[in-house]
Every structure is written in structure tokens, then in C-alpha cells.
Design a protein around this motif. Sequence first.
Motif, PDB file in Angstrom:
ATOM      1  N   SER A  93       0.842  -1.189   0.000  1.00  0.00           N
ATOM      2  CA  SER A  93       0.000   0.000   0.000  1.00  0.00           C
ATOM      3  C   SER A  93       0.881   1.244   0.000  1.00  0.00           C
ATOM      4  CB  SER A  93      -0.905  -0.013   1.233  1.00  0.00           C
ATOM      5  OG  SER A  93      -0.126   0.019   2.418  1.00  0.00           O
ATOM      6  N   PRO A  94       0.305   2.449  -0.279  1.00  0.00           N
ATOM      7  CA  PRO A  94       1.129   3.653  -0.418  1.00  0.00           C
ATOM      8  C   PRO A  94       2.056   3.931   0.766  1.00  0.00           C
ATOM      9  CG  PRO A  94      -1.055   4.062  -1.263  1.00  0.00           C
ATOM     10  CD  PRO A  94      -1.097   2.691  -0.666  1.00  0.00           C
ATOM     11  N   MET A  95       1.581   3.685   1.986  1.00  0.00           N
ATOM     12  CA  MET A  95       2.422   3.914   3.160  1.00  0.00           C
ATOM     13  C   MET A  95       2.907   2.601   3.765  1.00  0.00           C
ATOM     14  SD  MET A  95       2.815   7.097   3.380  1.00  0.00           S
ATOM     15  CE  MET A  95       3.585   7.189   4.992  1.00  0.00           C
ATOM     16  N   GLY A  96       2.813   1.531   2.986  1.00  0.00           N
ATOM     17  CA  GLY A  96       3.146   0.215   3.502  1.00  0.00           C
ATOM     18  C   GLY A  96       4.594   0.070   3.922  1.00  0.00           C
ATOM     19  N   ALA A  97       5.515   0.621   3.130  1.00  0.00           N
ATOM     20  CA  ALA A  97       6.933   0.468   3.453  1.00  0.00           C
ATOM     21  C   ALA A  97       7.257   1.114   4.795  1.00  0.00           C
ATOM     22  CB  ALA A  97       7.798   1.064   2.343  1.00  0.00           C
ATOM     23  N   GLU A  98       6.719   2.307   5.039  1.00  0.00           N
ATOM     24  CA  GLU A  98       7.013   2.986   6.307  1.00  0.00           C
ATOM     25  C   GLU A  98       6.416   2.222   7.486  1.00  0.00           C
ATOM     26  OE1 GLU A  98       9.238   5.382   6.282  1.00  0.00           O
ATOM     27  OE2 GLU A  98       9.234   5.106   4.103  1.00  0.00           O
ATOM     28  N   ALA A  99       5.235   1.656   7.302  1.00  0.00           N
ATOM     29  CA  ALA A  99       4.625   0.864   8.374  1.00  0.00           C
ATOM     30  C   ALA A  99       5.454  -0.386   8.657  1.00  0.00           C
ATOM     31  CB  ALA A  99       3.200   0.483   8.001  1.00  0.00           C
ATOM     32  N   ILE A 100       5.925  -1.025   7.590  1.00  0.00           N
ATOM     33  CA  ILE A 100       6.781  -2.211   7.741  1.00  0.00           C
ATOM     34  C   ILE A 100       8.075  -1.826   8.453  1.00  0.00           C
ATOM     35  CG2 ILE A 100       8.255  -3.780   6.401  1.00  0.00           C
ATOM     36  CD1 ILE A 100       5.884  -3.902   4.377  1.00  0.00           C
TER      37      ILE A 100
END
Length: 324
Positions: A300-307
Motif C-alpha cells: 500500500s502507499p504507506m506500507g513500506a514505512e509501516a513495515i
Amino acid sequence: MATGWFDIHSHFSPPGTAEQARAVWQAMRDEFFLMPEPYVWSADRQLQHMDATGVAMQLLSQVPRVHAGPSLTRVHEAITASNRYGASQVAAHPDRFGLLAALPTDSAESALAEMHRTDALDTDGYLLVAPFAGVHLGASFLEPLWAELERRGKPVIVHPDAHAPGAQGRPSPLVEVAFDTARSAIDMLYAGVLLKHPSLTVVLTHAGGAFPAVSGRLGLLGTEQWVPNPLGLSSEDLAEQAKRLYVDTAASSADSLLGPAVHVVGEDHVVYGSDGGTPCTSEANVETVIAELRKSSVLSPMGAEAIGRRGFSLFPEAARRAAV
């Protein structure tokens, strides 16, 4: 909470003599791991690269070397010494490093004894290597270990044996580790480990290796009459356990690897791991993983930062130290 990412998967090597480093180097070359020179781990270099890549906290671990020839007694002694050295690095840098204590799993007694020895080290979680001395994690005699791990409530990281013999003229960290992870995960599922211990948090390294890609075979074929299934598990039982697993991103940031993993466990069960601090992961590799996560078409668009920050919630004690 500290700014930056949380890396749950990085390694260290205890100090040794130049002769010892060269012996390890030669043993690795004998298994087709063609490092040009012996590898020496440095905490200072690790910290510098963490700063350069925006990593606030990193969990350290060492994968025990079981194939170098010593008896299991000597392997156990080496694991104890390694855990103590890792704890010393955490004590020196408590706001930057945490420790995943390695546990030997040739028997529940061995694992529990080492676990109790690490109580004084304030470990953040545990590293289980699979297979360890030929033992996969679904072995029935490991049930007391799983019960104690669940009681303690700290995450368990399942890592393949990166020191296993190479195959087809190539080193095991290239391909073989992915299949060993799949074998270990499937062994755990058929043993019902996550059904018996629903509070366990288990993270498979390297996006679960080959497990996500082959997990569909379990749904289609895994409960057929010709497949041994001692617990009589249903396809739903197997799928439920698979969805409870977490996976990390070590060497697995390409969409072709992330896609199957996200499909099986969900994006919210993906956590950042670099596999840094080891000769098979260069600093450039670590930077590539971060860049690929941030441009992934699977997430998702902010998925990398959440990961990148999910480790703060999985490892609250380390997160508190990072916030100091």
C-alpha cells in the motif's frame, strides 16, 4: 518513540583470532561461498550504516555453526558464549541494539537450559535455527519449548541454517535457505504449533523463503488421504496457522517475493529485516532492499514505512530503550 526504522534481523560475529577468521573463511569457500577475504564484524561500522540508512534500532543475533565439525556439546558452549557477547553489545549500545538469543533445538532440554541462562541478559526475543542438527521445529519433543516460549511472550524468529552445505556448486544462502524455511514452516503447521499456542509470535525470515509460494499446495493437497496428517488438520487449520505467521524483508524486497508473502500473511504481518552484519549482505544490498520496499507495487502507499516501524510494536522493550 524514536524516529527511524526498526530492523529485527541483523547478525553479529563474536571476536576471534585472525587464524579463526581465516578458518571460517576457508570452510565457507569449501561450501562455494566465495568471499574474497575473511569477514570481521564491527559494531561501529554497523552503527554508522544504521545512521546512514535511517535505522533507529536493530536486533542482533548469530546463526550457530553446526556443520563445522565440533560435537553438539561444543556447539552448545559456543551458543552460550555468543549470546553473552551479543548481550555485551546491547549493554554498550542499549538505545541502538537488541538481542535475539539463539537457542539450540536438538532437544527441548538443551533449548530450555540456554533460555534460562539468557534470563540475565534481558533478551528481546529468541532465534531458532531450522533445521538444527537435523531437527525441524515440528518435532514432538520440542513441545515443552513452545509452551515456555508462549508463556514468556517474546517473539520467536525462525532462521534457516545459513551454514548448511552448498548444493549444485552454489552456497546455501543463495537458494537452499529458502527451501529449508518452507520445510520448517510446513513442519510447524502439521504439528499444530500455532493452534496449540495461539499467543506465540513467530517471524519467518527472508519473507518466509519458499513457504508463501508453495503454501497453496497445502490448501489443495495438504489434507488428501495420501498425506500424513497425524492431528487430522483441515485445510482451514493449516491456512489459519499460516496467516498468524509474520515474515521479514531480509533479501526479499522484490515484488516477486513480497507478493506471495503479503497474499499469505497480510501486509500487516510483514516487518523490516535487513540481514545486515553478515558476509552475504553488503551495505549496498541493504540500501537496495529499503529502496525497493519504498517503490513496491505490492505494498500500500504507506506500507513500506509501516513495515519499517512495525518492530517497535513487536518488541516493546527494545522500543522503550530506543525512546530514551
